[in-house]
Enzyme design. Structure first.
Site, PDB file in Angstrom:
ATOM      1  CD  GLU A 478      45.835  32.512  42.026  1.00 44.64           C
ATOM      2  OE1 GLU A 478      45.324  33.558  42.488  1.00 44.64           O
ATOM      3  OE2 GLU A 478      45.314  31.857  41.119  1.00 44.64           O
ATOM      4  CG  ASP A 551      42.210  31.167  42.867  1.00 45.09           C
ATOM      5  OD1 ASP A 551      42.486  29.999  43.221  1.00 45.09           O
ATOM      6  OD2 ASP A 551      42.397  32.169  43.585  1.00 45.09           O
TER       7      ASP A 551
END
Length: 699
Positions: A478, A551
């Protein structure tokens, strides 16, 4: 059976049924749970045939605690008078004679499911005990059988009630003649049949059981196929009885909507028609000779079909409401007719659709299609007694002609609604054709490249050096900040990185065209290199593992869910093969301070609960730790060594494998969380709000 109880009259009764007991697989397919359920279908189908003939609109199925099953209906009741050829009552003929019944051209049934006439007698032959009660003519008649032989059971003298009935009760076979006993009275006009039987454990395997789930599925299916018929199921085997009732008026149009796994792009179309054909069948004459006779048959066709946003095909076919899961001539006619019409229409609109010389294939037409196909015809030819394949050749041409005419009329219609719907269908099938052709081209170009070859893969892909697919890993990370750290943390020999920017498209809501035009989704498909949807080829995947590394916060979980939706919808074989994983980055970094010159210990925790447990343990051991404790809000906050040791290094990392134990329930979860319908998702969020850790929300 004792020798003295075995008289000459039993020879005629048992000679046919003995063959059933010796070779049960010929009649019911197997002697496990599937064969046990097949026996139950035979009994239920007899009651359904009564309802199809317009007699009675309610059927009850009762699963008793003792392992027996009872099926009751409000039909005409089995005939109780004497059948002249055998001298036996109609009840005994039905339950002891193979190939006997009211479904062999007698006119009692125009079209029925139990057509081979062996259903009731086979069930009787394979039952340790079978009891039948018939309400007819103001009386209730009863007869019992033991492994196919009629007689009386001594069900505990003086004991009344259902519990007194047992297959192990003393049995006395009839010797001189059978008796159809009158056991009660019913009101005038009340008719019906109740059959209760105990499967013979000498035949069926000990672990064979009646499946409530299969029974419910079949009952629901039948209620859809016979509008107005109510089917009630009661299972008394557990601690608490389970009751379910099915009753629908919408027919197969409602059934198609129920079966559809995706959002519709067209309305549910209904096609109804019929055709006639002639066939030569042997007819039994009065003198006992079989004479080939040419008869004209009518085949009625009823089809409901609709296209949805997905690419999975749901096609159910039935003959006289009996499911034909392996298809047959009627299903072949359906597929042929559908392909013929759509090919013709695509060629007629080639310029608008920009198709050139490419031709539609069957899979292009069936992608995203949900269809229910039913045909009704007298005495259909099945391949085998289990009736899973229709063999009547004429059904193919009749179904194809009915469908071709109806769909052609719809496609050439000048009505605005018809033109809109037709255009949507043509756009969808052409998009599927182009996706198939594109996937084939991709497979040729997207093989793993070596150092001397050029590659058309996305420039943002940081590939690995190894050509060993089994040991290679693709990390989908990400954001660019995490990519920078991951580049330094990875083992470049076998770990590849593909960054994505933020949240990708929610493919549960989007069409396949929107998905393919989305740059992030297209990059993921291109890098994995195995195609998408129905053209996905697992053997072409360029990496042995695909690891989603986002995350450890709410946004990261959302991104992971969006990625999993993409994999589930368009690359499901990767999940089913256990090759999709979620990385588990730590939430906290605890530095334990050691006295003197000894280096400090670094400990990582992965949840708030684990952190509190660790801190309590350190306090008990009177060890000091640095305060404040570092909490990672994103992968970019870690340095390369920390990311490698906690999340990427095979020796120390932890991965969560994504599994699909039940594809149907997984589909429901994805539709709930990611689909178009907001209300159920809102309820889900409200119900789960109490369990939410508010500290995990960035505010």
């Amino acid at each position: 059976m004792a020798a003295q109880d075995y008289s000459a009259r039993h020879l005629s009764v048992l000679e046919g049924l003995e063959a059933v007991r010796k070779r049960p697989g010929m009649y019911i397919g197997s002697t496990d749970s599937r064969g046990l359920m097949h026996c139950l279908w035979e009994v239920i189908d007899n009651s359904v045939d009564e309802a199809l003939a317009g007699n009675g609109s309610a059927i009850t199925v009762l699963l008793h605690k003792d392992g027996s099953v009872e099926v009751g209906d409000k039909g005409r009741g089995i005939p109780v008078d004497i059948e002249p050829k055998t001298g036996l009552t109609g009840v005994e003929v039905v339950f002891t004679k193979l190939h006997a019944g009211g479904k062999f051209g007698s006119g009692s049934y125009a079209a029925s499911g139990g057509l081979h006439g062996v259903g009731a007698s086979v069930v009787n032959a394979l039952s340790e005990r079978l009891d039948v009660e018939v309400d007819r003519g103001g009386k209730t008649y009863a007869m019992s059988f033991h492994r196919g032989e009629p007689g009386n059971f001594a069900d505990g003298a003086g004991v009344t009630g259902e519990s007194s009935k047992s297959p192990t009760s003393a049995f006395s076979p009839f010797v001189s003649g059978s008796e159809l006993a009158v056991v009660g009275k019913v009101a005038k006009g009340v008719t019906g049949t109740r059959v209760r039987y105990w499967a013979d454990r000498q035949i069926f395997s000990p672990e064979a059981t009646f499946s409530l789930e299969d029974l419910v599925t079949r009952a629901r299916q039948t209620a859809f196929l016979v509008p107005g018929l109510a089917i009630e199921i009661r299972d008394e085997r557990g601690d608490e009885p389970v009751e379910q009732r099915f009753h629908y008026e919408g027919g197969i149009g409602e059934y198609a909507d129920f079966l559809a796994p995706d959002e519709p792009v067209t309305e549910t179309w209904r096609v109804v028609g019929s055709g006639t054909f002639t066939e030569t069948v042997p007819v039994l004459q009065e003198n006992g000779h079989m004479v080939p006779t040419e008869v004209e048959r009518t085949c009625e066709v009823d089809i409901a079909l609709r296209w949805g946003t997905g690419y999975d095909t749901t096609l159910r076919s039935y003959v006289n409401i009996i499911a034909t899961p392996k298809g047959g001539s009627h299903q072949a006619g359906f597929e042929t007719g559908l392909l013929k019409v759509l090919r013709t229409q695509v060629e007629a609109n080639a310029r608008r659709l920009k198709v050139g010389t490419d031709k539609l294939e069957k899979d292009d037409v069936l992608a995203g299609l949900t269809a229910v196909l039913t045909v009704r015809l007298p005495e259909p030819q099945f391949e085998g007694q289990t009736k899973e394949v229709l063999g009547t050749p004429a059904a193919r041409a009749i179904v194809s002609n009915v469908l071709t005419k109806a769909l052609t009329d719809r496609f050439v219609s000048t009505k605005r609604e018809d033109k809109t719907q037709s255009g949507i269908v043509l756009d969808k099938v052409v998009a599927e054709m182009k996706a198939r052709i594109s996937a084939r081209a991709h497979k040729e170009t997207q093989r793993r490249k070596n150092a001397l070859e050029s590659s058309s893969l996305p420039t943002k892909l940081v590939d690995c050096r190894s050509n060993d697919v089994a040991h290679s890993e693709l990390f989908i990370v990400e954001g660019d900040s995490a990519l920078g750290t991951a580049k330094l943390a990875r083992d470049s020999e076998y770990q590849a990185l593909l960054p994505i920017r933020g949240k990708i498209l929610n493919v549960q809501k989007a069409s396949i065209a929107d998905m393919l035009s989305n740059s992030e989704c297209a990059s993921i498909l291109q890098v994995i290199g195995a195609g998408s949807g129905r053209s996905f080829d697992l053997s072409m995947a360029r990496y042995g593992k695909v690891i989603l590394m986002s995350d450890a916060d709410v946004d990261g979980a959302h991104i992971r869910t969006l990625l999993l939706t993409l994999f589930f919808r368009y690359m499901r074989p990767l999940i089913e093969d256990g090759r999709v994983f979620a990385a588990v980055p730590p939430l906290h970094r605890v530095v334990v301070m050691n006295p003197g010159s000894k280096p400090n210990d670094i400990l990582y925790t992965y949840s708030e609960k684990e952190l509190h447990g660790l801190l309590s343990q350190l306090e008990k051991q009177k060890k000091r730790y640095q305060d404040p404790i570092q909490r990672y809000k994103g992968l970019g906050e870690m340095d390369a060594d920390q990311l490698a040791s906690t999340t990427m290094d095979r020796k120390h990392r932890m991965l969560r494998r994504v599994r699909v134990a039940d594809a149907a329930s997984a589909e429901k979860v994805f539709e709930l969380l990611m689909g178009n319908d907001v209300a159920p998702r809102k309820e889900f969020i409200i119900e789960g709000s109490d369990r939410l850790d508010k500290e995990r929300i960035d505010a």
